[in-house]
Design a protein around this motif. Structure first.
Motif, PDB file in Angstrom:
ATOM      1  N   VAL A  33      75.452  34.045 -26.244  1.00 21.46           N
ATOM      2  CA  VAL A  33      74.715  35.121 -25.575  1.00 21.46           C
ATOM      3  C   VAL A  33      73.991  35.983 -26.616  1.00 21.46           C
ATOM      4  O   VAL A  33      72.828  36.365 -26.420  1.00 21.46           O
ATOM      5  CB  VAL A  33      75.658  35.971 -24.704  1.00 21.46           C
ATOM      6  CG1 VAL A  33      75.004  37.292 -24.315  1.00 21.46           C
ATOM      7  CG2 VAL A  33      76.073  35.209 -23.459  1.00 21.46           C
ATOM      8  N   SER A  92      73.884  32.648 -17.406  1.00 19.70           N
ATOM      9  CA  SER A  92      73.372  33.206 -18.667  1.00 19.70           C
ATOM     10  C   SER A  92      72.478  32.187 -19.368  1.00 19.70           C
ATOM     11  O   SER A  92      71.477  32.545 -19.999  1.00 19.70           O
ATOM     12  CB  SER A  92      74.520  33.605 -19.595  1.00 19.70           C
ATOM     13  OG  SER A  92      75.281  34.660 -19.050  1.00 19.70           O
ATOM     14  N   SER A 105      76.463  38.186 -18.068  1.00 17.28           N
ATOM     15  CA  SER A 105      77.547  38.431 -19.026  1.00 17.28           C
ATOM     16  C   SER A 105      78.649  39.264 -18.383  1.00 17.28           C
ATOM     17  O   SER A 105      79.846  39.042 -18.604  1.00 17.28           O
ATOM     18  CB  SER A 105      76.992  39.136 -20.266  1.00 17.28           C
ATOM     19  OG  SER A 105      77.998  39.399 -21.210  1.00 17.28           O
TER      20      SER A 105
END
Length: 423
Positions: A33, A92, A105
């Motif tokens: 991420v 994501s 997230s």
């Protein structure tokens, strides 16, 4: 009433396996991420906000989930958590904006919370008091195994070649969703039949304030918050430090996994360390040394120096989580142990919201290494609490005059309104 018969340990092995895959998915997704956010143009502040959103939704859900688990089964939360983790990872991977990345997230964080509350409550419910240090230590090995493999996998999948990071970080997130799904295969018959619907001494809900005033609970919560904040910011910010110092993503993944391997080693020798040193001394010493090492990461050390610091730091951080679980479980009243564990997780999530946000602000002003100095101060504070008695489990009682039931004023008596001096 005779004590409940305890199940064998096969359930614990299956829980460790499931936790290893679920945590592996999260540990792979968190740096991915960060790399995906960097590919979308995020700066240090945006990375901090995204890391904080991971903990924001769970912050409000922890106590209701704990209440539900105190009066019901633990096992249903496990597959729900896995599905939310997998969904958050996959979404994501296909998101194309920073707000969407932050939202998914947060979904991933909610799934992790569901899994952890169910799993920790299961360990507390199905372990005899004398086995809790050992079983919580073994349970957290699952988390460490996931933290060992996940960053390595993320580092090798994510490429630093020009123009490739957006694609490869998305691929890493999709792979992490598949890894999460594997944990579903180990969740069959994991809850002991006799432990389902365990009778409680009272139908009244123990108030949150009463639990937080119980001796041992606040110290356990703060120690856990400090240790988890250190682990979380290491996972989220070491990639940023690596980018600034020219360290390749694959090397950053190896460094994070080295930290996790040292944590596993610590938990394998937890029982002899406890016999030799004692809970309070072990907690305070490891938190103090961990704080100094966190602050040292801010120094411009070579890669081998970072490796040595992270290995020792990982060993120190391995102590706080399982011992803080035992401290909270043994301090809380029998009918509110899942709620107490949920409060501990709420403290963790507060740290995961506040620490990355603070880290992002500090990094934007003073550089990407500065947040590690903040973590060092947090762990030194935790060391002081451990030395003052945070390592000794309480008895589920508050201070003050005796209750009319003849005990010290217990949380149950406070909640039922029966607190009155003895004649």
């Amino acid at each position: 009433m005779p004590p409940e018969p305890r199940p064998g340990r096969g359930w614990l092995l299956r829980l460790v396996i499931a936790f290893a895959f679920a945590q592996g998915a999260v540990s792979m997704a968190r740096p991915a991420v960060s790399y995906r956010a960097l590919s979308l143009g995020a700066d240090e502040r945006a990375i901090g906000v995204i890391a904080g959103v991971y903990a924001l939704l769970p912050l409000f859900a922890a106590v209701p989930l704990g209440r539900r688990t105190d009066h019901g089964r633990c096992a249903p939360l496990l597959p729900v958590g896995v599905l939310l983790i997998g969904g958050g990872c996959a979404l994501s991977g296909v998101s194309g904006s920073l707000p969407a990345l932050a939202a998914w997230s947060g979904l991933m964080g909610l799934g992790h919370l569901c899994f952890v509350i169910g799993a920790q409550s299961l360990v507390a419910r199905q372990s005899a008091p004398a086995e809790q240090d050992r079983n919580f230590g073994h349970f957290t090995i699952g988390a460490s195994l996931g933290q060992l493999v996940g960053p390595i996998a993320a580092g090798y999948v994510v490429s630093e070649q020009d123009g490739a990071m957006a694609r490869t970080s998305a691929l890493a997130l999709l792979v992490s969703a598949a890894v999460a799904a594997v944990s579903l295969t180990s969740l069959w018959r994991i809850e002991h039949r006799r432990s389902e619907g365990v009778p409680r001494r009272t139908d009244r809900k123990v108030p949150v304030g009463g639990i937080l005033r119980t001796r041992g609970v606040p110290a356990g919560i703060f120690i856990s918050l400090a240790v988890l904040s250190a682990t979380d910011i290491l996972t989220a910010y070491l990639p940023v430090v690596g980018e600034n110092r020219g360290i390749a993503p694959a090397t950053v993944g190896l460094l994070l996994s080295l930290r996790a391997a040292a944590t596993i080693a610590c938990r394998l020798v937890m029982t002899p360390m406890l016999r030799t040193v004692g809970r309070a001394a072990l907690l305070s010493t490891t938190c103090l040394l961990g704080g100094l090492l966190c602050a040292a990461i801010a120094l411009p050390a070579p890669v081998w120096g970072l490796a040595v610091m992270l290995a020792v730091l990982g060993f120190c951080l391995g102590v706080g989580q399982p011992l803080s679980m035992t401290t909270v479980v043994q301090a809380a009243p029998a009918g509110a142990r899942s709620t107490a564990l949920a409060l501990r997780l709420t403290g963790n999530r507060l740290g995961q919201v506040a620490a990355p946000a603070s880290a992002g602000l500090i990094a934007g002003v003073a550089g990407t290494a500065a947040p590690f100095v903040m973590l060092g101060a947090l762990l030194v504070g935790a060391a002081g609490l451990g030395l003052r008695g945070g390592g000794a489990a309480g008895t589920g009682t508050l201070s003050g005059p005796a209750c009319e039931c003849g005990c010290r004023p217990c949380v149950t008596c406070v909640s039922s309104g029966s607190l009155a001096p003895k004649n």
